[in-house]
Design a protein around this motif. Structure first.
Motif, PDB file in Angstrom:
ATOM      1  N   UNK A  17      33.747  22.120  46.155  1.00  0.00           N
ATOM      2  CA  UNK A  17      32.282  21.514  45.392  1.00  0.00           C
ATOM      3  C   UNK A  17      31.206  21.898  46.049  1.00  0.00           C
ATOM      4  N   UNK A  18      31.371  22.121  47.506  1.00  0.00           N
ATOM      5  CA  UNK A  18      30.116  22.129  48.206  1.00  0.00           C
ATOM      6  C   UNK A  18      29.697  23.763  48.423  1.00  0.00           C
ATOM      7  N   UNK A  19      30.728  24.731  47.998  1.00  0.00           N
ATOM      8  CA  UNK A  19      30.409  25.928  48.090  1.00  0.00           C
ATOM      9  C   UNK A  19      29.875  26.532  47.065  1.00  0.00           C
ATOM     10  N   UNK A  20      29.455  27.617  47.055  1.00  0.00           N
ATOM     11  CA  UNK A  20      28.554  28.337  46.136  1.00  0.00           C
ATOM     12  C   UNK A  20      27.031  27.629  46.107  1.00  0.00           C
ATOM     13  N   UNK A  21      26.691  27.060  47.307  1.00  0.00           N
ATOM     14  CA  UNK A  21      25.547  26.364  47.426  1.00  0.00           C
ATOM     15  C   UNK A  21      24.378  27.596  47.429  1.00  0.00           C
ATOM     16  N   UNK A  22      23.082  27.152  46.644  1.00  0.00           N
ATOM     17  CA  UNK A  22      21.997  27.924  46.941  1.00  0.00           C
ATOM     18  C   UNK A  22      21.019  27.221  47.045  1.00  0.00           C
ATOM     19  N   UNK A  23      20.133  27.685  47.982  1.00  0.00           N
ATOM     20  CA  UNK A  23      18.884  26.537  48.532  1.00  0.00           C
ATOM     21  C   UNK A  23      17.923  26.462  47.208  1.00  0.00           C
ATOM     22  N   UNK A  24      17.473  25.415  47.142  1.00  0.00           N
ATOM     23  CA  UNK A  24      16.803  24.903  45.885  1.00  0.00           C
ATOM     24  C   UNK A  24      15.449  25.865  45.647  1.00  0.00           C
ATOM     25  N   UNK A  25      14.871  26.365  46.514  1.00  0.00           N
ATOM     26  CA  UNK A  25      13.636  27.083  46.484  1.00  0.00           C
ATOM     27  C   UNK A  25      13.883  28.488  45.696  1.00  0.00           C
ATOM     28  N   UNK A  26      14.993  28.804  45.639  1.00  0.00           N
ATOM     29  CA  UNK A  26      15.154  30.154  44.972  1.00  0.00           C
ATOM     30  C   UNK A  26      14.954  29.806  43.392  1.00  0.00           C
ATOM     31  N   UNK A  27      14.320  30.554  42.620  1.00  0.00           N
ATOM     32  CA  UNK A  27      13.777  30.380  41.408  1.00  0.00           C
ATOM     33  C   UNK A  27      14.986  30.308  40.444  1.00  0.00           C
ATOM     34  N   UNK A  28      15.932  29.506  40.710  1.00  0.00           N
ATOM     35  CA  UNK A  28      16.974  29.153  39.507  1.00  0.00           C
ATOM     36  C   UNK A  28      16.755  27.813  39.007  1.00  0.00           C
ATOM     37  N   UNK A  29      15.638  27.358  39.212  1.00  0.00           N
ATOM     38  CA  UNK A  29      15.288  26.014  38.486  1.00  0.00           C
ATOM     39  C   UNK A  29      14.081  26.198  37.575  1.00  0.00           C
ATOM     40  N   UNK A  30      13.415  25.351  37.105  1.00  0.00           N
ATOM     41  CA  UNK A  30      12.177  25.397  36.266  1.00  0.00           C
ATOM     42  C   UNK A  30      11.184  26.651  36.787  1.00  0.00           C
ATOM     43  N   UNK A  31      10.618  27.069  35.700  1.00  0.00           N
ATOM     44  CA  UNK A  31       9.503  28.201  36.131  1.00  0.00           C
ATOM     45  C   UNK A  31       8.192  27.363  36.484  1.00  0.00           C
ATOM     46  N   UNK A  32       7.350  27.940  37.022  1.00  0.00           N
ATOM     47  CA  UNK A  32       5.870  27.456  37.290  1.00  0.00           C
ATOM     48  C   UNK A  32       5.252  26.979  36.188  1.00  0.00           C
ATOM     49  N   UNK A  33       5.381  27.695  34.831  1.00  0.00           N
ATOM     50  CA  UNK A  33       4.668  27.074  33.835  1.00  0.00           C
ATOM     51  C   UNK A  33       5.368  25.832  33.497  1.00  0.00           C
TER      52      UNK A  33
END
Lengths: 199, 103, 542
Positions: free
Chosen positions: B4-20
């Motif tokens: 469950x801890x694998x496939x981690x991606x740092x949050x800053x990568x743009x997989x979250x919400x867009x700037x808008x």
């Protein structure tokens, strides 16, 4: 998977656990608030009329904006725009100072009216109002301490972003500081209606 | 490292919400703040408590889901943390309540 | 030691490892989980000795015709004994000493996930202890409120309450951070193949405990801060003269402090669950039931705090609710006891010192638990509240349970931690002396309480003299036994025989390492292929 991603995953779980403990820390005060409000509805009504709703609203807007700033700081960092990110962190810190300044004027005004703990004026009011203001100072005070700590943490982050020890590849500290700052915002989102609005 | 801890991606990568969408969430929060202040002005008596706290709950959910990325969280344990904390608090307040209202 | 020679030649025991800092600094700035565990051990052993000495002084005071303390001194003595034992010994002991030392090894990791945070918790712990100590000597003198700091007395008394409760706040922070470290470590650092249901049950104990530390400790934190604020600014949230409700203090206090009982006992139960299979040469009976009952105790145990408040003026309705919930929490505890018994059933028992402590844990904890049901029931509680019955009950649970569990852990893991073995026959004698002394000491207190002897009184009516005398004599026997235990362990440390890597034939990961482990614990992170108590697979070399 590399070591930095491991550390990131661990840090994220750690900071969320910490946020849970903070919710419960404030929760003890929310417990007191709800019990005392239940027993003294009229006095709490009178108490909240004394507070300055305009300043409270202003501070709410300031904190929400600061939350946006720190979110955008992380967003910019992720896109590799370090400079912009630093500006957003600085804006967050500026908002935090703005919040504290407004709070300072609010508190001083109350002090001038003799509405501070153990003051003769406050003690001469009904007991429920004493409780209302006691909780007001305790809860906004504890929240204020968190804002001050936030300023310290975010200042360190600002320096680290500028120095390049927080990078798009290694954003964990900034992300976690952001999470803490959002928590400070959320707590205020609840304090605001409880003290200023519900009459 | 467990699964469950694998496939981690740092949050800053743009997989979250867009700037808008961040700005949109901010707009929603401001509108909700205006609403709650307005509602408080109507003198709705007891309903005001429910409305104001309801709006506060919506606002904090927005912050949690979008600013704090809980909506994009893939680890069950982190998703569960806030409900666990709120649940614990609800129990603490509820059982104390059972004493205070019957005393 | 065959095991040791087969290891690579660069093996150095962790305590001889040359790190970044030399000498004492290598300990004070250690981030290695084993060293931090020993730092905690040194502190907690010291605090325990101090609290025991205070206890002995109180028992001398209770000998017929030996009143040596004034009422005020006696108040300070039981308060200090309580604060030290609860906040500096019993709550932290097992998670910080053995959790730090063994939790990473037991799940196949190399350290706790946040090593520097781990060291920081130790400094917070020391700071809290120092503040508590300072509060005794400065600013009005030793606290006389009892370890519960009940308002409004704690707001009115002239002694140094603010510093003492602030010390408790600091200790609470230390405990919270340790909890966060443990939960995160369990989630992040398990070795490949170490699923949640292959973790040793001691890890489940630490894990469940850590959740209580995280979710309940902030409440005591804020409560203690409120007392400080009340003392400094006279705000009035607990002061009835200013509208406050002292009962809400009691609620907040016990919302934490009842679950704290489970912070004390759960890790000890976990260690016991590791010990029984090893000395019965049998897989644990009902692994999942024991694991889940730890979580059940942790959660149901958070719902029962009101049973400390039956005679406080709390409403009858709340009293009935809390009494019902209190009976429920006995169920998961009983599940554990039955599963331990079933584990031993038809096992090939090896009577070794850790096993004897584990066995007496069951006996004493059951007495403590069953008398807890008397107290949890509403009507007997009215008679028994604040009597020696309560004192006997919680010493059976805490000392008989957690204390004997701790001793079991010490005797179980001592060879692994030090690389030496203590004198086994002597340790059996010492165990017997402690066990017998314990029962002569505390059992009469049940009768004293039943007959109406109130707790926290520095003197008593003549009809209580005989039983007080018996209890005091029992306490002297028990302390003599404790000295024997400590002496035997110290002698083992200095002059004991070398311990093999796996003296008890355990199948959990710590026994695959040399005694004592090297700095990195595992040369290679192991891949886990079997459960923690499958001795047959272990012995066939799987």
């Amino acid at each position: 998977m590399n070591a930095s991603e491991d550390a990131h995953a661990a840090g994220r779980l750690g900071i969320w656990l910490f946020i849970s403990t903070e919710i419960i820390l404030f929760g003890g005060l929310f417990l007191l608030y709800s019990m005392y409000r239940l027993k003294n509805p009229a006095d709490f009504h009178a108490g909240s009329l004394e507070l300055n709703r305009v300043l409270g609203t202003l501070n709410t807007v300031i904190l929400i904006t600061s939350s946006l700033c720190v979110a955008l700081a992380i967003d910019s960092l992720g896109k590799g725009r370090t400079r912009k990110s630093a500006w957003f962190v600085a804006a967050t810190i500026a908002c935090a100072f703005g919040f504290l300044i407004v709070k300072f004027f609010e508190w001083t005004a109350k002090f001038h009216h003799g509405l501070y703990p153990n003051a003769k004026v406050l003690l001469s009011l009904p007991k429920g109002e004493n409780l209302f203001f006691g909780l007001y100072y305790l809860m906004t005070g504890l929240h204020g301490v968190h804002v001050i700590v936030g300023i310290g943490v975010l200042s360190v982050m600002l320096v680290r972003v500028l120095r390049g020890t927080i990078t798009p590849q290694n954003p964990t500290y900034l992300v976690n500081s952001g999470l803490y700052w959002h928590l400070v915002d959320i707590i205020w989102i609840f304090l605001f209606p409880l003290f200023y609005l519900i009459t | 490292m467990n699964a469950d801890a694998s496939r981690e991606m740092p949050d800053a990568r743009p997989h979250g919400p867009t700037t808008r969408s961040y700005v949109a969430v901010w707009g929603a929060l401001i509108v909700l703040t205006a609403t709650t202040v307005a509602v408080a002005g109507f003198n709705l008596q007891k309903i005001a408590i429910i409305v104001c706290l309801g709006i506060a709950a919506v606002k904090s959910t927005l912050v949690l889901f979008y600013f704090m990325h809980l909506r994009y969280e893939h680890r069950l344990i982190i998703k569960l943390l806030i409900p666990i904390a709120i649940g614990a608090l609800a129990i603490f307040i509820g059982l104390t309540f059972s004493d205070v209202i019957t005393r | 030691m065959a095991e040791r020679e087969t290891h690579e030649s660069d093996y150095v025991p962790y305590f001889l490892h040359k790190g970044k800092y030399p000498g004492a600094l290598g300990w004070l700035l250690a981030t290695d989980h084993k060293r931090i565990g020993l730092l905690y051990l040194a502190c907690i052993a010291t605090f325990f000795s101090v609290a025991v000495i205070i206890g002995v002084i109180m028992r001398i005071n209770m000998l017929p015709g030996h009143v040596i303390l004034t009422a005020q001194q006696y108040n300070a003595a039981f308060t200090l004994h309580g604060i030290i034992m609860v906040f500096l010994v019993v709550i932290p002991a097992v998670p910080t000493i053995f959790g730090n030392f063994f939790l990473p090894i037991l799940i196949g990791g190399r350290d706790m996930i946040f090593p520097r945070l781990n060291l920081f918790t130790w400094y917070l712990f020391v700071l809290g202890a120092v503040l508590a100590l300072v509060s005794v000597f400065f600013g009005g003198g030793a606290v006389d409120t009892g370890w519960t700091f009940y308002v409004p007395f704690s707001l009115k008394t002239t002694v140094n309450v603010p510093l003492a409760v602030f010390a408790v706040f600091i200790l609470g922070m230390s405990s919270i951070l340790t909890g966060i470290n443990i939960v995160t470590t369990v989630h992040q650092l398990r070795a490949p193949g170490m699923g949640f249901f292959r973790m040793p049950l001691s890890v489940w104990g630490f894990y469940a405990t850590a959740w209580v530390q995280i979710l309940a400790t902030p409440i005591i934190g804020i409560t203690m801060l409120l007392v400080v604020m009340e003392r400094l600014f006279g705000i009035g949230v607990f002061d009835p003269a200013k509208g406050g409700d002292p009962l809400l203090y009691q609620h907040l206090f016990w919302i934490y402090s009842h679950p704290a009982v489970y912070i004390m006992i759960l890790p000890a139960m976990g260690v016991i669950s590791d010990i029984f299979p090893v000395f019965s040469r049998k897989n644990i009976y009902g692994y999942k039931m024991i694991a889940f009952s730890s979580l059940a105790i942790a959660s149901v145990g958070s719902l029962v705090w009101g049973h400390h408040m039956y005679v406080s003026g709390q409403s009858d309705t709340a009293g009935i609710i809390f009494s019902l919930l209190t009976f429920l929490v006995a169920v998961p505890s009983a599940i554990k006891v039955f599963n331990w018994l079933a584990t031993m059933y038809k096992g090939s028992i090896q009577v070794e010192p850790p096993f004897l402590y584990a066995l007496s844990f069951i006996f004493l904890f059951s007495i403590g638990g069953l008398t807890g049901l008397f107290l949890g029931a509403l009507s007997p509680n009215v008679q028994l509240h604040n009597t020696y019955f309560v004192v006997a009950h919680f010493h059976y649970v805490i000392f008989g349970g957690m204390g004997f569990g701790l001793a079991a852990a010490v005797h179980y893991w001592f060879p692994k931690m030090t690389g030496k073995m203590y004198n086994k026959p002597l340790s059996v004698v010492a165990w017997l002396v402690v066990f017998v002394g314990f029962n002569i000491f505390y059992f009469p207190m049940f009768i004293l309480g039943w007959e109406g002897m109130p707790r926290r009184y520095y003197d008593y009516l003549p009809q209580f003299a005989t039983l007080h005398q018996v209890a005091s004599i029992g306490s002297f026997i028990m302390v003599a036994g404790l000295v024997l235990v400590a002496g035997n362990l110290l002698r083992g440390l200095v002059a004991g025989a070398r311990a093999p890597a796996n003296p008890w034939g355990g199948a959990t990961l710590e026994w695959t390492l040399p005694s004592p482990p090297g700095q990195e614990d595992f040369e290679e992170i192991p891949v886990i292929t079997h459960g923690p108590y499958e001795f047959d697979k272990k012995e066939s070399g799987a």
